[in-house]
Design an enzyme around this catalytic site. Structure first.
Site, PDB file in Angstrom:
ATOM      1  CG  ASP A 262      -2.164   0.850   0.987  1.00 47.70           C
ATOM      2  OD1 ASP A 262      -3.193   0.633   1.650  1.00 47.70           O
ATOM      3  OD2 ASP A 262      -2.111   1.744   0.099  1.00 47.70           O
TER       4      ASP A 262
HETATM    5  C1  GLC Z   1      -4.243   4.300  -0.249  1.00 46.83           C
HETATM    6  C2  GLC Z   1      -5.173   3.193   0.158  1.00 46.83           C
HETATM    7  C3  GLC Z   1      -5.312   2.081  -0.851  1.00 46.83           C
HETATM    8  C4  GLC Z   1      -5.172   2.648  -2.247  1.00 46.83           C
HETATM    9  C5  GLC Z   1      -3.746   3.158  -2.386  1.00 46.83           C
HETATM   10  C6  GLC Z   1      -3.514   3.786  -3.764  1.00 46.83           C
HETATM   11  O1  GLC Z   1      -3.446   4.681   0.840  1.00 46.83           O
HETATM   12  O2  GLC Z   1      -4.906   2.589   1.425  1.00 46.83           O
HETATM   13  O3  GLC Z   1      -6.590   1.471  -0.651  1.00 46.83           O
HETATM   14  O4  GLC Z   1      -5.447   1.657  -3.212  1.00 46.83           O
HETATM   15  O5  GLC Z   1      -3.412   4.110  -1.375  1.00 46.83           O
HETATM   16  O6  GLC Z   1      -4.355   4.872  -3.944  1.00 46.83           O
END
Ligand code: GLC
Length: 751
Positions: A262
């Site tokens: 993430d």
């Molecule tokens: C964010 C979220 C995740 C998302 C990623 C990219 O922090 O936790 O769900 O897909 O970043 O946007």
């Protein structure tokens, strides 16, 4: 490209090229308008632009093509970039938020929605979506419940599997499909105290029996990527959790795709106190098998040293690079680096009439009718007031709808105005449209702002110097309109920025300004229909008992107004069922249906001292999982079983059947739910577990039989032998219209 050629390419790449394939940059480094969905000092990434293997947040066919062309021309092996974005419940055509999709109890709704999202996003230059989010949720304090399909492993698995199939179709190389990334692996929904990014403590029993099942179904459906979660699991951050990522995800679940962190999660192992520095974090993550570092420079700045110093084996790098190259190859990017992106096609297909109709159907099926006293709904009266901050609100989506144009959203006011039987007046007698041959008259008044003056939202702090004056005049107008009306539709809800990422709350009631409006409307309305727009279960305070009807609308998206108006006017009966228990109060969190009995279950009647209870609140949810009314009435027969024993050896099944009858006066769809209970086992088992659901549409007076096959696999759980297995003994089967059903029968599992 043939696999052998992919291997030759890998062998020919320099170590710098290999490492940079593992690096994902915020798209904003390339293009200022790119979505930024995390924390980052963008200046860090300038030096990596030339070789970084993927981007997050860039959309727009022409922009994507231009960036791709420039990148590939400069790349020593002309390897294409990957373009990724969160398309979780809509790109241009925005569908109900995933929690609302869970309420449909109809996976096909999510499959069709995902297919449309993929078609629009792919034309717009996206190749990978960070969806489905399959985190099982039980705590309404956590703002990200809006992105989940709820509290049940079986329902989550069915919905997630359908979304993966919708996004990916038969082949992700098809220009109308995307690669799907399942998230957030694993257990993120159990963040302690409902606080985002917090720690998770789960026994392996609960982790496997409840939390992992949904992800597993999505992986079985063929998801090409998995995303590691922010949380620690029993003290270990997911991005450095070798057991979770290599033993469970790769070896047990057989996942061979790309594991992406993430946003920032690899680097965050340092503040967690799990990694000494970014170099240590990079080592831990590559050892755990994380292939792509989303938006930190852990990998970019350290992998080379780690390899050259012998701290990590270059094989770990090669396996990660190969999985990434394989994904690009499966997407067909070596043949078509644009993956079919086309501004012309995008403009042609986006927000098509057909897509809107699919979205409108999804809205109708997502709405959950909680109260309907004296059949208040559907509306029968002539003079209708649409009152409240959501009566004409365009932001009906969730904060994760990153690409839509809210102006394309149909509000409830607009839907009423288009309706062929309504004269419409906004506020004090300004007409949008009126014609003689209409028998309903609708007036609209905002009534209040969405947020109290001192509320802050993800979008920013809501400050309004003349807040009091504004709301005084809004209330005054609403009072006049409500007293004019025969029935008031009161449209309330949390703000768009009050659910989603980093929006945990300790208070889940509606803003005070809206509750003031509610009580004023209750005092004046002849009939009061309350609609709630929300991304999470809320503490409704006295709304349920003071409303003549209560309808949850979730975050309904582009066709919200049309879908809701269709239900309010009775064109369709509501059929939605709660995917997540609704508490009386936040003090109950976490509250969920598939709990254990305890050794001192609280009796439903009589003395309850010295039993599991609260002195000030029931144990049960205010509205239970699986609950939702229709405009008709249904009866259900006793459960009929085709047999009373399943044999482990023979693997036979039992058919459990009921007859459902529509005893009302309206055609409607009922969702028949199958629950099982293992009465005695070597680990205590939940009082109920959803193992099946079927929707049946019946005309007034019509009956239909609904049957479920019960097999041994449904009886399995994570045993003391650390494997899924069933244990002989007595079981109960329940079939009903929500998780409180006591319509039961018994059978045994035998050797
Ligand atoms: C964010 C979220 C995740 C998302 C990623 C990219 O922090 O936790 O769900 O897909 O970043 O946007």
């Amino acid at each position: 490209m043939k696999i052998d050629d992919l291997r030759l390419l890998l062998d020919d790449m320099s170590i710098e090229e290999k490492i940079m394939q593992l690096v994902q940059l915020p798209g904003a480094v390339y293009e200022s308008g790119a979505a930024v969905t995390g924390l980052s000092d963008l200046s860090l990434f300038e030096k990596y632009k030339k070789l970084a293997g993927s981007l997050l947040g860039v959309r727009g066919a022409d922009k994507v093509k231009a960036i791709q062309d420039e990148y590939m021309a400069a790349h020593p092996h002309h390897i294409p970039l990957l373009f990724m974005l969160d398309v979780i419940h809509g790109h241009d055509t925005v569908f109900p938020c995933p929690l609302g999709q869970g309420a449909t109890f109809e996976p096909e709704v999510s499959r069709k929605g995902a297919a449309i999202q993929a078609k629009e996003a792919a034309a717009d230059g996206i190749q990978v979506t960070f969806s489905p989010m399959v985190d099982l949720v039980r705590d309404a304090r956590w703002g990200r419940v809006v992105e989940s399909t709820g509290e049940d492993p079986y329902l989550n698995g069915e919905m997630a599997s359908a979304m993966v199939k919708g996004y990916q179709g038969d082949s992700v190389s098809d220009k109308e499909h995307l690669a799907s990334c399942v998230k957030h692996f694993a257990g993120y929904g159990a963040s302690e105290a409902g606080r985002d990014y917090n720690s998770v403590e789960l026994s392996e029993y609960t982790l496997r029996d409840k939390y992992l099942k949904g992800y597993k179904k999505a992986i079985e459906a063929g998801a090409k990527l998995v995303m590691s979660s922010f949380n620690t699991l029993n003290g270990i951050p997911s991005s450095g959790n070798k057991w979770l990522m290599r033993d469970v995800l790769r070896d047990e679940m057989g996942f061979e795709g790309v594991l992406i962190s993430d946003w920032g999660a690899i680097g965050e192992m340092v503040p967690w106190g799990f990694a000494k520095d970014l170099k240590d974090a990079a080592r831990l993550a590559i050892e755990a098998g994380v292939d792509i570092d989303m938006c930190t420079e852990s990998y970019a700045a350290n992998l080379k040293d780690l390899i050259e110093s012998g701290d990590i084996d270059v094989k770990l790098l090669d396996e990660a690079v190969f999985r990434i190259l394989n994904l690009k190859n499966e997407l067909g990017l070596f043949e078509d680096p644009y993956h079919g992106a086309s501004m012309e096609r995008y403009e042609e297909i986006r927000l098509s009439k057909e897509s809107r109709e699919v979205a409108r159907d999804a809205v109708r099926k997502s709405l959950v009718l909680l109260e309907n006293r004296d059949d208040t709904l559907p509306i029968k009266e002539k003079k209708i007031a649409l009152i409240g901050p959501y009566a004409a609100e365009k932001n009906l989506h969730s904060s994760w709808a990153l690409s839509l144009d809210p102006e394309k959203t149909v509000t409830l006011m607009e839907a009423a105005g288009e309706s062929d039987d309504v004269n419409l007046f906004i506020g004090m007698n300004q007409g949008i449209s009126a014609s003689a041959n209409r028998d309903k008259v609708v007036r609209v008044a905002k009534g209040s702002t969405i947020l109290d003056n001192d509320s802050t939202t993800v979008i920013g702090t809501y400050t309004n110097d003349n807040f009091d004056d504004e709301n005084a005049s809004l209330l005054c107008e609403a009072i006049e309109v409500s007293e004019w009306a025969d029935t008031v539709v009161l449209c309330l809800g949390e703000g768009i920025g009050q659910s989603g990422e980093s929006t945990s709350k300790t208070n889940i009631t509606l803003p005070e300004i809206q509750m003031e409006l509610f009580y004023e409307m209750r005092r004046r309305a002849k009939k009061l229909i309350t609609l709630i727009f929300t991304g999470r279960p809320l503490d409704f305070e006295h709304i349920p008992e003071l409303s003549d009807a209560l309808l949850i609308c979730w975050r309904p998206g582009t066709e919200g107004g049309h879908g809701i108006w269709d239900i309010l006017t009775g064109r369709f009966s509501p059929s939605g069922k709660l995917p997540m228990s609704l508490p009386y109060t936040v003090g109950q969190a976490p509250v969920y249906y598939n709990a254990f009995a305890t050794g001192r279950p609280k009796p439903t009647v009589g003395q309850s001292s010295f039993t599991t209870r609260y002195l000030d609140c029931p144990n049960e949810a205010r509205y239970p999982f699986g609950y939702g009314l229709t405009y008709s009435k249904f009866e259900i027969s006793k459960v009929e079983l085709s047999g009373h024993a399943i044999s482990k050896a023979s693997g036979n099944t039992i058919t459990a059947s009921v007859t459902v009858t529509n005893t009302g006066v309206t055609a409607a769809t009922q969702t028949v739910q199958l629950y099982l209970r293992d009465m005695v086992a070597t680990r205590v088992r939940p009082v109920k577990e959803l193992k099946g659901f079927k929707k049946i549409r019946l005309l007034p007076g019509e009956s239909g039989t609904v049957s479920f096959e019960i097999n041994e696999e449904m009886l399995e759980f994570w045993t003391l032998d650390n494997k899924f297995d069933s244990e002989c003994g007595e079981f109960k089967v329940f079939i009903g219209f929500d998780s409180t059903t006591d319509n039961e029968a018994e059978f045994i599992l035998d050797i």
